[in-house]
Design a protein around this motif. Structure first.
Motif, PDB file in Angstrom:
ATOM      1  N   LEU A   1       0.831  -1.205   0.000  1.00  0.00           N
ATOM      2  CA  LEU A   1       0.000   0.000   0.000  1.00  0.00           C
ATOM      3  C   LEU A   1       0.862   1.249   0.000  1.00  0.00           C
ATOM      4  O   LEU A   1       1.862   1.332   0.720  1.00  0.00           O
ATOM      5  CB  LEU A   1      -0.928   0.001   1.212  1.00  0.00           C
TER       6      LEU A   1
ATOM      7  N   LEU B   1      -1.246   8.183   0.497  1.00  0.00           N
ATOM      8  CA  LEU B   1      -2.238   8.864  -0.323  1.00  0.00           C
ATOM      9  C   LEU B   1      -1.571   9.938  -1.161  1.00  0.00           C
ATOM     10  O   LEU B   1      -0.778  10.728  -0.655  1.00  0.00           O
ATOM     11  CB  LEU B   1      -3.333   9.496   0.550  1.00  0.00           C
TER      12      LEU B   1
ATOM     13  N   GLN C   1       4.080  12.216  -4.785  1.00  0.00           N
ATOM     14  CA  GLN C   1       3.265  11.099  -4.317  1.00  0.00           C
ATOM     15  C   GLN C   1       4.116   9.966  -3.767  1.00  0.00           C
ATOM     16  O   GLN C   1       3.665   9.213  -2.921  1.00  0.00           O
ATOM     17  CB  GLN C   1       2.389  10.581  -5.463  1.00  0.00           C
TER      18      GLN C   1
ATOM     19  N   MET D   1      -7.302   6.982   4.146  1.00  0.00           N
ATOM     20  CA  MET D   1      -8.134   6.348   3.125  1.00  0.00           C
ATOM     21  C   MET D   1      -9.083   5.399   3.848  1.00  0.00           C
ATOM     22  O   MET D   1      -8.650   4.484   4.544  1.00  0.00           O
ATOM     23  CB  MET D   1      -7.258   5.574   2.136  1.00  0.00           C
TER      24      MET D   1
ATOM     25  N   GLN E   1      -6.260   0.697  -4.725  1.00  0.00           N
ATOM     26  CA  GLN E   1      -5.092   1.503  -5.078  1.00  0.00           C
ATOM     27  C   GLN E   1      -4.602   1.173  -6.484  1.00  0.00           C
ATOM     28  O   GLN E   1      -4.244   2.081  -7.245  1.00  0.00           O
ATOM     29  CB  GLN E   1      -3.986   1.296  -4.053  1.00  0.00           C
TER      30      GLN E   1
ATOM     31  N   TYR F   1      -7.045   3.120  -8.770  1.00  0.00           N
ATOM     32  CA  TYR F   1      -7.171   4.578  -8.744  1.00  0.00           C
ATOM     33  C   TYR F   1      -5.873   5.346  -8.536  1.00  0.00           C
ATOM     34  O   TYR F   1      -5.802   6.521  -8.879  1.00  0.00           O
ATOM     35  CB  TYR F   1      -8.153   4.990  -7.644  1.00  0.00           C
ATOM     36  N   TRP F   2      -4.855   4.730  -7.976  1.00  0.00           N
ATOM     37  CA  TRP F   2      -3.636   5.490  -7.688  1.00  0.00           C
ATOM     38  C   TRP F   2      -2.875   5.809  -8.968  1.00  0.00           C
ATOM     39  O   TRP F   2      -2.935   5.063  -9.948  1.00  0.00           O
ATOM     40  CB  TRP F   2      -2.750   4.686  -6.739  1.00  0.00           C
TER      41      TRP F   2
ATOM     42  N   SER G   1       3.082   6.104  -8.669  1.00  0.00           N
ATOM     43  CA  SER G   1       3.005   5.613  -7.301  1.00  0.00           C
ATOM     44  C   SER G   1       2.918   4.090  -7.273  1.00  0.00           C
ATOM     45  O   SER G   1       3.563   3.424  -6.442  1.00  0.00           O
ATOM     46  CB  SER G   1       1.787   6.225  -6.589  1.00  0.00           C
ATOM     47  N   ILE G   2       2.119   3.499  -8.185  1.00  0.00           N
ATOM     48  CA  ILE G   2       1.987   2.042  -8.235  1.00  0.00           C
ATOM     49  C   ILE G   2       3.325   1.394  -8.561  1.00  0.00           C
ATOM     50  O   ILE G   2       3.735   0.416  -7.927  1.00  0.00           O
ATOM     51  CB  ILE G   2       0.923   1.634  -9.264  1.00  0.00           C
TER      52      ILE G   2
END
Length: 254
Positions: free
Chosen positions: A45, A48, A81, A121, A165, A168-169, A173-174
């Motif tokens: 994870l 945010l 991020q 979150m 995540q 939507y992330w 960031s992923i």
């Protein structure tokens, strides 16, 4: 011990149904923040992001993959991020969704409310008739799950939060939090009227799959976004599939 993703997802629909009609009796559990997607791949994870962008920064004609070492010219808001874990969303945001889960031949529905505020979150799950099933809270460091005691340890809250995540992330960031795999993004189909709607994809492959020259390369995760041009990401109809786990997740904004 490697996580068995297929086995853990198989029990979720049945347990969600078993919780219908409960009027309370919940327990608070702290969950792991890294989940196994395959034996050699996992996603942890991420904090945010300050803001959200579409699945791709601009229309693509071919799939693209960005190595972890590749330098980027993303705006500062995107770079922050993954470098500043203290940066949360700029203002409170809340999104209601209808979620359909299919594992093998079994399919079930639930309602979710995703709330983003500061560094927190929160994902709330409701049965179709409105009964509370679970509340997941991730503060950037720890993941807690308040849920029906009947769900027990078989309900893997960390997987549901990780899927949100991955959907939507931002891509950057992923990639920074994906271990043993590669994220590829692009348009799903070349056909269609691009002026009316777009269908973009995120696909996650294992490291070994990308190295292989075989034409039978299979993604571990595929996420398809269908939305009208100009719509925000949260307005997209989303389909996530994991072929190895025989798992499908459909999200429709409401």
């Amino acid at each position: 011990m490697p996580l068995n993703l297929n086995a853990k997802w198989l029990v979720i629909p049945a347990l969600l149904l078993a919780s219908l009609g409960l009027t309370g009796c919940s327990e608070l559990l702290f969950r792991q923040t890294c989940v196994g997607l395959t034996k050699d791949m996992r996603y942890c994870l991420a904090p945010l992001p300050h803001d959200f962008a579409p699945p791709t920064d601009k229309p693509l004609t071919h799939p693209r993959i960005q190595p972890a070492t590749e330098s980027t010219t993303k705006p500062a808001i995107m770079a922050s991020q993954q470098t500043d874990s203290n940066t949360g969303v700029s203002s409170p945001q809340s999104f209601s969704q209808k979620v359909s889960i299919k594992v093998g031949k079994e399919s079930h529905e639930l309602l979710t409310q995703l709330e983003l505020e500061g560094e927190r979150m929160t994902l709330v799950g409701l049965a179709p008739l409105g009964q509370a099933l679970f509340t997941l809270v991730y503060d950037g460091n720890t993941l807690s799950s308040e849920q029906s005691v009947l769900l027990g340890d078989n309900f893997k809250a960390e997987y549901l939060m990780a899927m949100m995540q991955l959907i939507y992330w931002p891509e950057q960031s992923i990639r920074a939090h994906l271990e043993g795999g590669h994220l590829v993004t692009g348009l799903c189909d070349a056909a269609g009227d691009s002026l009316v709607n777009t269908s973009s994809c995120r696909q996650i492959y294992s490291q070994d799959t990308l190295i292989s020259k075989s034409a039978l390369q299979t993604h571990v995760v595929q996420i398809r976004y269908q939305q009208n041009v100009g719509d925000a990401l949260w307005q997209a109809h989303i389909s996530l599939t994991m072929p190895q786990a025989k798992f499908e997740l459909e999200i429709e904004p409401i």
